[in-house]
Design a protein around this motif. Structure first.
Motif, mmCIF file in Angstrom:
data_model
loop_
_atom_site.group_PDB
_atom_site.id
_atom_site.type_symbol
_atom_site.label_atom_id
_atom_site.label_comp_id
_atom_site.label_asym_id
_atom_site.label_seq_id
_atom_site.Cartn_x
_atom_site.Cartn_y
_atom_site.Cartn_z
ATOM 1 N N THR A 194 -6.742 -14.878 14.166
ATOM 2 C CA THR A 194 -7.869 -14.073 13.717
ATOM 3 C C THR A 194 -8.748 -14.903 12.794
ATOM 4 O OG1 THR A 194 -6.519 -12.070 13.815
ATOM 5 C CG2 THR A 194 -8.563 -11.942 12.557
ATOM 6 N N PRO A 195 -9.978 -15.209 13.197
ATOM 7 C CA PRO A 195 -10.896 -15.926 12.301
ATOM 8 C C PRO A 195 -11.151 -15.106 11.040
ATOM 9 C CG PRO A 195 -11.726 -15.898 14.559
ATOM 10 C CD PRO A 195 -10.576 -14.940 14.507
ATOM 11 N N VAL A 196 -11.484 -15.772 9.958
ATOM 12 C CA VAL A 196 -11.654 -15.102 8.674
ATOM 13 C C VAL A 196 -12.722 -14.016 8.749
ATOM 14 C CG1 VAL A 196 -12.369 -15.419 6.273
ATOM 15 C CG2 VAL A 196 -10.810 -17.058 7.329
ATOM 16 N N HIS A 197 -13.846 -14.306 9.422
ATOM 17 C CA HIS A 197 -14.931 -13.318 9.464
ATOM 18 C C HIS A 197 -14.520 -12.072 10.259
ATOM 19 C CE1 HIS A 197 -15.429 -15.648 13.128
ATOM 20 N NE2 HIS A 197 -16.285 -14.772 13.607
ATOM 21 N N VAL A 198 -13.678 -12.253 11.283
ATOM 22 C CA VAL A 198 -13.182 -11.100 12.040
ATOM 23 C C VAL A 198 -12.169 -10.318 11.195
ATOM 24 C CG1 VAL A 198 -11.971 -10.365 14.126
ATOM 25 C CG2 VAL A 198 -13.612 -12.248 14.244
ATOM 26 N N ALA A 199 -11.363 -11.029 10.419
ATOM 27 C CA ALA A 199 -10.393 -10.356 9.541
ATOM 28 C C ALA A 199 -11.116 -9.481 8.512
ATOM 29 C CB ALA A 199 -9.518 -11.390 8.843
ATOM 30 N N ARG A 200 -12.244 -9.955 8.004
ATOM 31 C CA ARG A 200 -13.002 -9.159 7.033
ATOM 32 C C ARG A 200 -13.584 -7.906 7.702
ATOM 33 N NH1 ARG A 200 -12.983 -12.042 2.491
ATOM 34 N NH2 ARG A 200 -13.016 -14.326 2.610
ATOM 35 N N LEU A 201 -14.026 -8.038 8.947
ATOM 36 C CA LEU A 201 -14.500 -6.863 9.669
ATOM 37 C C LEU A 201 -13.344 -5.887 9.939
ATOM 38 C CD1 LEU A 201 -16.812 -5.352 11.066
ATOM 39 C CD2 LEU A 201 -16.283 -6.639 13.165
ATOM 40 N N LYS A 202 -12.161 -6.424 10.129
ATOM 41 C CA LYS A 202 -10.984 -5.569 10.313
ATOM 42 C C LYS A 202 -10.791 -4.666 9.094
ATOM 43 C CE LYS A 202 -7.358 -7.449 12.206
ATOM 44 N NZ LYS A 202 -6.084 -8.208 12.434
ATOM 45 N N GLY A 203 -10.975 -5.241 7.916
ATOM 46 C CA GLY A 203 -10.882 -4.442 6.706
ATOM 47 C C GLY A 203 -11.933 -3.350 6.666
ATOM 48 N N TYR A 204 -13.140 -3.673 7.118
ATOM 49 C CA TYR A 204 -14.219 -2.682 7.159
ATOM 50 C C TYR A 204 -13.853 -1.532 8.096
ATOM 51 C CZ TYR A 204 -18.744 -0.623 8.343
ATOM 52 O OH TYR A 204 -19.782 0.264 8.581
ATOM 53 N N VAL A 205 -13.291 -1.862 9.257
ATOM 54 C CA VAL A 205 -12.903 -0.832 10.227
ATOM 55 C C VAL A 205 -11.870 0.103 9.609
ATOM 56 C CG1 VAL A 205 -11.718 -0.432 12.422
ATOM 57 C CG2 VAL A 205 -13.474 -2.201 12.257
ATOM 58 N N LYS A 223 -25.636 -3.308 14.804
ATOM 59 C CA LYS A 223 -26.047 -4.713 14.691
ATOM 60 C C LYS A 223 -26.047 -5.186 13.251
ATOM 61 C CE LYS A 223 -28.928 -4.944 18.869
ATOM 62 N NZ LYS A 223 -30.307 -5.114 19.391
ATOM 63 N N ASP A 224 -26.492 -4.331 12.335
ATOM 64 C CA ASP A 224 -26.526 -4.726 10.925
ATOM 65 C C ASP A 224 -25.131 -5.037 10.401
ATOM 66 O OD1 ASP A 224 -29.253 -4.415 10.865
ATOM 67 O OD2 ASP A 224 -29.211 -2.404 9.974
ATOM 68 N N THR A 225 -24.162 -4.215 10.803
ATOM 69 C CA THR A 225 -22.784 -4.452 10.363
ATOM 70 C C THR A 225 -22.243 -5.744 10.959
ATOM 71 O OG1 THR A 225 -22.399 -2.067 10.179
ATOM 72 C CG2 THR A 225 -20.456 -3.484 10.309
ATOM 73 N N LEU A 226 -22.489 -5.964 12.236
ATOM 74 C CA LEU A 226 -22.013 -7.189 12.880
ATOM 75 C C LEU A 226 -22.640 -8.413 12.237
ATOM 76 C CD1 LEU A 226 -22.057 -6.134 16.646
ATOM 77 C CD2 LEU A 226 -20.107 -6.194 15.098
ATOM 78 N N GLU A 227 -23.930 -8.342 11.933
ATOM 79 C CA GLU A 227 -24.605 -9.474 11.295
ATOM 80 C C GLU A 227 -24.066 -9.707 9.886
ATOM 81 O OE1 GLU A 227 -28.782 -8.689 11.477
ATOM 82 O OE2 GLU A 227 -28.870 -8.884 13.672
ATOM 83 N N ARG A 228 -23.771 -8.630 9.168
ATOM 84 C CA ARG A 228 -23.261 -8.768 7.798
ATOM 85 C C ARG A 228 -21.942 -9.534 7.775
ATOM 86 N NH1 ARG A 228 -20.807 -4.345 4.466
ATOM 87 N NH2 ARG A 228 -21.626 -2.911 6.039
ATOM 88 N N PHE A 229 -21.103 -9.303 8.794
ATOM 89 C CA PHE A 229 -19.811 -9.983 8.833
ATOM 90 C C PHE A 229 -19.836 -11.251 9.692
ATOM 91 C CE2 PHE A 229 -18.633 -5.741 7.445
ATOM 92 C CZ PHE A 229 -17.665 -5.998 6.478
ATOM 93 N N GLY A 230 -20.963 -11.500 10.351
ATOM 94 C CA GLY A 230 -21.064 -12.685 11.196
ATOM 95 C C GLY A 230 -20.198 -12.631 12.428
ATOM 96 N N VAL A 231 -20.022 -11.422 12.969
ATOM 97 C CA VAL A 231 -19.155 -11.206 14.127
ATOM 98 C C VAL A 231 -20.018 -10.856 15.337
ATOM 99 C CG1 VAL A 231 -17.317 -9.756 15.091
ATOM 100 C CG2 VAL A 231 -17.226 -10.452 12.696
#
Length: 318
Positions: A194-205, A223-231
């Motif tokens: 799990t890349p770090v940026h995806v792991a951070r989005l996991k926390g958001y979910v 899109k705004d959420t995806l851009e914020r986490f770079g995913v």
């Protein structure tokens, strides 16, 4: 029998082009490239190509080929793991001399001169291993590369053998495949890192999913959420199973905003959800499906339909 007809077609064509679906997963790559490696090992004189756009996250499994238009003219074209023609990656699939469909999804769209659809199979990769077993006397050979690819496909589509689609046959075939000398630890690391940026989005979910009394859950990734986490929208596929371990959730939906529509990923631990997907330009398995919505209002409709199938399931279990 379809398997024997497919084996004979492979033997009778000198050029073979293998396709799979868009937005590929490990089973799409595993069945496509695993079959290619079996053919190459069995018949080194044949030209075998992999069609479709490459997916960077799956490059550790295989690389796709650049294929000239005229290569299709006398070719056998095999499409793996794709229920309907619209989702086949590289729409030149109909330009070959003969077309074969190999798939384990419900038969939404019948196509091909030979069709082999087995919804009892955990994955198309499992079907390819079965094809190999059926074709040993005809000269089919397995090697470490093909075994690694098919094993990856089976592992991916069974959720590491946790999904109900895992059968005695699935485990038996997986046991056969691990006899080949490939590095399972390395393969698992590539599949599930799990890349770090995806792991951070996991926390958001986990902080923002909704849980409704009927037992369904939704998460909205615009899109705004995806851009914020770079995913990217494609990378969100790594998160789709995240809600499955949460108590009280029977079925869930990820709504992921893409360029032209909203990608809908549906999963379930009981309620049948592929009917919901089929009503929204999608389809798939009873417990794992995908669809698309044209706007956010349509995602509300999908959530309502998910609620209905969860209620029906609860009533059946009462």
């Amino acid at each position: 029998m379809s398997t024997q007809a497919i084996i004979q077609s492979i033997k009778s064509h000198s050029t073979i082009i293998i396709h799979r679906h868009v937005r590929p997963d490990p089973d799409a790559y595993g069945s496509q490239a695993g079959l290619a490696e079996i053919i190459r090992a069995s018949f080194p004189e044949k030209q075998v190509y992999l069609a479709g756009e490459g997916e960077a996250s799956l490059a550790f499994l295989a690389e796709m080929d650049d294929i000239a238009d005229d290569t299709f003219q006398e070719a056998l074209v095999i499409v793996c793991d794709t229920a309907n023609q619209a989702r086949i990656d590289d729409q030149r699939f109909g330009s070959g001399k003969q077309l074969v469909k190999i798939d384990h999804h419900p038969d939404v769209d019948q196509y091909g001169d030979i069709q082999w659809v087995d919804t009892t199979s955990s994955s198309t990769s499992e079907m390819i291993y079965h094809l190999y077993k059926e074709g040993i006397e005809a000269g089919l050979k397995m090697n470490e590369r093909s075994a690694r690819l098919l094993y990856a496909g089976i592992v991916g589509d069974t959720g590491r053998f946790l999904f109900p689609s895992t059968t005695n046959r699935t485990l038996s075939y997986a046991a056969d495949l691990v006899h080949y000398d490939f590095d399972r630890s390395s393969l698992f690391n590539e599949m599930y890192k799990t890349p770090v940026h995806v792991a951070r989005l996991k926390g958001y979910v986990l902080e923002n999913f909704t849980l409704h009394p009927a037992g369904y859950s939704t998460i909205r990734l615009d899109k705004d959420t995806l851009e914020r986490f770079g995913v990217t929208a494609t990378e969100t596929s790594q998160l789709v199973g995240l809600l499955g371990d949460i108590e009280g959730i029977l079925a869930w939906a990820f709504f992921v905003e893409e360029e032209d529509n909203i990608r809908v990923r549906l999963r379930s631990k009981g309620p049948v959800i592929n009917g919901v997907a089929a009503a929204h330009n999608g389809g798939g398995h009873p417990m794992a499906s995908g669809a698309s919505a044209s706007n956010w209002a349509e995602t509300e409709d999908i959530a309502g339909e998910l609620e209905e199938v969860c209620k029906a399931y609860q009533n059946e279990q009462a």
